[in-house]
Design an enzyme around this catalytic site. Structure first.
Site, PDB file in Angstrom:
ATOM      1  N   GLY A 198       0.821  -1.221   0.000  1.00 45.93           N
ATOM      2  CA  GLY A 198       0.000   0.000   0.000  1.00 45.93           C
ATOM      3  C   GLY A 198       0.849   1.262   0.000  1.00 45.93           C
ATOM      4  O   GLY A 198       2.047   1.218   0.299  1.00 45.93           O
ATOM      5  N   LYS A 237      -5.401   8.647  -8.652  1.00 44.81           N
ATOM      6  CA  LYS A 237      -4.016   8.973  -9.000  1.00 44.81           C
ATOM      7  C   LYS A 237      -3.346   7.777  -9.684  1.00 44.81           C
ATOM      8  O   LYS A 237      -2.540   7.938 -10.595  1.00 44.81           O
ATOM      9  CB  LYS A 237      -3.233   9.375  -7.742  1.00 44.81           C
ATOM     10  CG  LYS A 237      -3.738  10.682  -7.140  1.00 44.81           C
ATOM     11  CD  LYS A 237      -2.853  11.208  -6.037  1.00 44.81           C
ATOM     12  CE  LYS A 237      -3.338  12.587  -5.608  1.00 44.81           C
ATOM     13  NZ  LYS A 237      -2.525  13.223  -4.580  1.00 44.81           N
ATOM     14  N   GLU A 238      -3.691   6.585  -9.206  1.00 46.51           N
ATOM     15  CA  GLU A 238      -3.076   5.381  -9.776  1.00 46.51           C
ATOM     16  C   GLU A 238      -3.518   5.191 -11.235  1.00 46.51           C
ATOM     17  O   GLU A 238      -2.724   4.771 -12.083  1.00 46.51           O
ATOM     18  CB  GLU A 238      -3.461   4.156  -8.931  1.00 46.51           C
ATOM     19  CG  GLU A 238      -2.833   4.199  -7.540  1.00 46.51           C
ATOM     20  CD  GLU A 238      -3.396   3.178  -6.564  1.00 46.51           C
ATOM     21  OE1 GLU A 238      -2.977   3.196  -5.395  1.00 46.51           O
ATOM     22  OE2 GLU A 238      -4.264   2.373  -6.950  1.00 46.51           O
ATOM     23  N   ASP A 259       1.060  45.010  34.114  1.00 38.70           N
ATOM     24  CA  ASP A 259      -0.247  45.052  33.462  1.00 38.70           C
ATOM     25  C   ASP A 259      -1.193  44.194  34.312  1.00 38.70           C
ATOM     26  O   ASP A 259      -0.744  43.330  35.077  1.00 38.70           O
ATOM     27  CB  ASP A 259      -0.099  44.476  32.043  1.00 38.70           C
ATOM     28  CG  ASP A 259      -1.431  44.181  31.409  1.00 38.70           C
ATOM     29  OD1 ASP A 259      -2.296  45.081  31.413  1.00 38.70           O
ATOM     30  OD2 ASP A 259      -1.628  43.039  30.935  1.00 38.70           O
TER      31      ASP A 259
END
Ligand code: GDG
Length: 742
Positions: A29, A389-390, A508
């Site tokens: 894969g 894509k493949e 502050d």
């Protein structure tokens, strides 16, 4: 060299028992391919489940597997059947998967799933921690392991953590329905870098972070209390060359050497010169839009009858999660639809849908990719979709058309494909027609662009870009931490402080001495703060001045009993110890009637906001507004105010969730400088959290001890991460003094 490790639910290999021995077969894969080169090159480990339930293994089997895995640099996290059932099938696949793919109706809100998910994530984290060392990098993958980043970060803060989500991140409106939403987000925020396939998923994630945890986000950086987390889009690529090379090998093979499948496909084309093949490949999953695809193909055959007998849809459906009810139902629906369409349009010589319900070897996959004229990919939601894509990589002669759903992440990289809405069956039918009739020249020109893009950003580029960004965030974290007060810096500062004979200390109030509250009047000083101030002022060498944007009355009420000076409204008013209020500059407020109506209009239109009126300024507070809307309205208000103040000597100040309009030429820096002008202080200290304090940090002489609360960019010399940390420091300054003066 520092190592790079990988964590994923499954190890990148499958394990099979052969006699008394175990055989490891590497996975092919995309993720396994992309990551293998990395963790091996950097001497790391891959941590994951080996794929066999612990109940099916004897202790001797477990040992044998682990020994085998050493050679692959893999570490096994063993899971028993119950854990697999509750953590993997349960929480991962029956809660997160449907939720993140917008299938809320399939979610099983089972608290036992959640408990198991937490426990198994802990197991993965513990296994990783066995091997992790300070300075290492770890890349964690996917939705099964969303809690692991925080677990690792808490145990080993000096490890750099990347997380990649392979599925979509849903919009906040969907994500918020999950009872364990905050825990999941916190889990992910243990990372230094979080990757998504697309900008949309990233955007949704940011909105959940903002809405659930209120963290500020600038550009793609999330500002946590003590560090920064970056999120970005990295569209995952494929091993392009592997597909392209195999495809060109296959098309060049002499016919007699081709596989049975390939020869069948060839035969089909010889039946008629107009025969065409459409291909679809997916796991059997309700997100993949399989039924709507078949129905759209049926509509196509109805609407364009000239293609009946000529066009076949090859549907490769890979079995998946077949123990789950929804998947079984889906399987029956697909079987029924295929049967219906084949019964309706089929003949002895023609089968409209060739349906394979199985997995095919890689070689066959490439044969399908390289032979079919059109790829029809219609998921209703898909994180990326690598099949698209493949297909592109396998088109050796650049012919072929791809029809892709706009709901797949990959569509954003495929402007040249035919992009469809998967729920619009008529549009899909027309797109099939468009694809089948597209002139070859146009097919090639589109394919050429697609191939170049997909080849350039392949899986190796994807992983190296991700790692590059991890290095970048490490560098950003370092600049953030650069000014942090470490124990040794603190000793040095305390030493300087102690040696001084007369110190001016400017403090502050909001965000520095006390944390922000939704209602500003609720941010009263608590007992600890009163004690801190008393301790400091008990030493007569300390001249303490509270310097704030607040109004006179509030600070007088809260802190008037202390031996401190008060400078309020950013420097409009000064009250010396024991004296009366004096206005520092001659200023007026006759501009207010002009500005107030505009602010009121913003209050009316933005729920949760309100106006605070000070003597010489007007403040619009939006802390309680819905964060995105608050930011958006704040930008609009600033824009409109800019036009209005053009003819007045006024300034727009942007504080922490406030927009303030006040007389120009007045700020904390000028006020502080005026205060110290005629005195001979030999140590100046200033502490503040927001950008109104930056005036002070910039104006005071360079050798002053200026300290920013929070990790943002600052002109101050030092930083501490929180109100708690500044209080700790003040305590040390106060206590040492008391101790010394005794
Ligand atoms: C998840 C996200 C995201 C399929 N059939 C066979 C076979 N395959 C291979 C394909 C492809 C892979 O399986 C499927 O990948 P997808 O990306 O299409 O989909 P998911 O499995 O759902 O993957 C997805 C992905 O993660 C990566 O981040 O793109 O959105 O859902 O590589 O080639 N391989 C073989 N035989 C088959 O029959 N050998």
């Amino acid at each position: 060299m520092n190592k790079i490790h990988i964590v994923s639910n499954r190890l990148p290999l499958s394990i099979n028992k052969e006699g008394s021995d175990y055989k490891l077969t590497p996975s092919v894969g995309g993720l396994a391919t992309g990551m293998r080169s990395i963790y091996r090159e950097y001497g790391g480990k891959w941590i994951g489940w080996p794929g066999i339930a612990e109940n099916d293994l004897t202790p001797a089997d477990e040992k044998a597997i682990e020994e085998k895995l050493v050679g692959e640099a893999c570490l096994a996290v063993h899971l028993d059947k119950e854990e697999i059932n509750l953590y993997y099938e349960g929480f991962s696949n029956n809660v997160i998967w449907p939720l993140f793919h917008y299938f809320a109706q399939f979610i099983e809100y089972n608290p036992a799933y959640w408990d198991a998910y937490k426990e198994v994530n802990r197991k993965f984290a513990d296994k990783a921690l066995e091997t992790l060392e300070d300075g290492d990098t770890i890349w964690i993958h996917d939705y099964q392991l969303m809690l692991v980043p925080e677990m690792i970060k808490t145990a080993k803060p000096k490890v750099t953590i990347g997380f990649f989500l392979h599925i979509p991140f849903p919009s906040f409106e969907v994500f918020r329905t999950l009872p364990w939403r905050t825990e999941l987000i916190r889990g992910m925020l243990g990372s230094d870098l979080i990757g998504f396939h697309t900008y949309d998923y990233e955007r949704h994630f940011f909105s959940s972070v903002r809405r659930l945890l209120g963290y500020e986000i600038s550009f793609n950086q999330i500002h946590l209390e003590d560090r920064i987390v970056m999120a970005d889009a990295f569209p995952m690529g494929i091993d392009y060359d592997k597909f392209a090379i195999k495809a060109s090998e296959i098309v060049q093979k002499p016919v007699q050497e081709r596989s049975d499948l390939h020869r069948e496909l060839e035969k089909y084309f010889h039946l008629s010169p107009d025969r065409k093949l459409i291909l679809s490949i997916d796991r059997l999953d309700y997100t993949k839009g399989i039924p709507n695809r078949i129905r759209a193909f049926e509509s196509f055959l109805e609407k364009y009858p000239q293609f009946q007998n000529e066009v076949t849809l090859i549907m490769l459906v890979v079995p998946s999660r077949d123990s789950v009810e929804q998947y079984r139902l889906l399987k029956s629906e697909v079987d029924e639809l295929v049967g219906r369409i084949n019964g309706r349009f089929g003949s002895v010589n023609y089968t409209p849908v060739w349906y394979f319900y199985r997995s095919l070897p890689f070689e066959n996959l490439i044969e399908l990719y390289s032979t079919c004229d059109v790829a029809l990919i219609t998921p209703v939601r898909d994180g990326m979709n690598l099949v698209a894509k493949e297909y592109i990589a396998s088109r050796v002669n650049q012919s072929g058309v791809i029809i892709i759903s706009e709901m797949a992440g990959v569509a954003q990289e495929m402007g040249e494909a035919i992009v469809i809405n998967p729920n619009n069956e008529e549009q899909i039918a027309d797109s099939i027609y468009q694809a089948l009739t597209m002139p070859m020249e146009e097919q090639k020109s589109r394919m050429n662009f697609l191939q170049k893009r997909i080849k350039r950003y392949d899986v190796f580029k994807w992983s190296s870009e991700f790692l590059k960004s991890l290095r970048k965030i490490e560098a950003i974290q370092q600049t953030f931490f650069a000014k942090r007060i470490t124990p040794s810096i603190q000793d040095e500062l305390v030493d300087r402080f102690q040696k001084a004979k007369k110190r001016a200390i400017f403090l502050d109030y909001d965000g520095t001495l006390v944390s922000f509250k939704n209602d500003p009047q609720a941010a009263k000083p608590d007992e600890e703060l009163h004690n801190l101030i008393s301790n400091l002022t008990s030493d007569e060498r300390n001249i303490v001045t509270i310097i704030s944007g607040r109004d006179r009355d509030t600070l007088q009420n809260w802190l008037g009993k202390h031996h401190v000076n008060l400078i309020v409204e950013h420097g409009v008013w000064l009250k010396n110890i024991g004296g009366d209020w004096q206005m520092i500059d001659n200023i007026n407020s006759n501009w207010k009637p002009e500005i107030r109506p505009l602010m009121e209009n913003f209050v009316d239109r933005t729920p949760g906001t309100f106006i605070e009126e000070k003597n010489y300024s007007l403040v619009w507070h939006y802390r309680k507004a819905e964060p995105d809307q608050g930011e958006q309205r704040a930008n609009q208000l600033k824009d409109e105010l800019r036009n209005l103040i053009a003819n007045h000597n006024l300034e727009i100040m942007e504080g922490n969730k406030v927009i303030e309009v006040k007389a120009g030429g007045i700020n904390k820096g000028i006020a502080a400088m005026r205060f110290i002008k005629d005195e001979n202080f030999d140590c100046l200290v200033a502490m503040g959290d927001d950008w109104t304090d930056e005036y002070m940090f910039r104006e005071l002489p360079e050798d002053s001890i200026t300290i920013k609360v929070g990790m943002k960019k600052t002109a101050a010399a030092y930083k501490v991460e929180s109100v708690a940390a500044i209080r700790k420091l003040l305590k040390v300054l106060g206590e040492k003094e008391t101790a010394k003066s005794v």
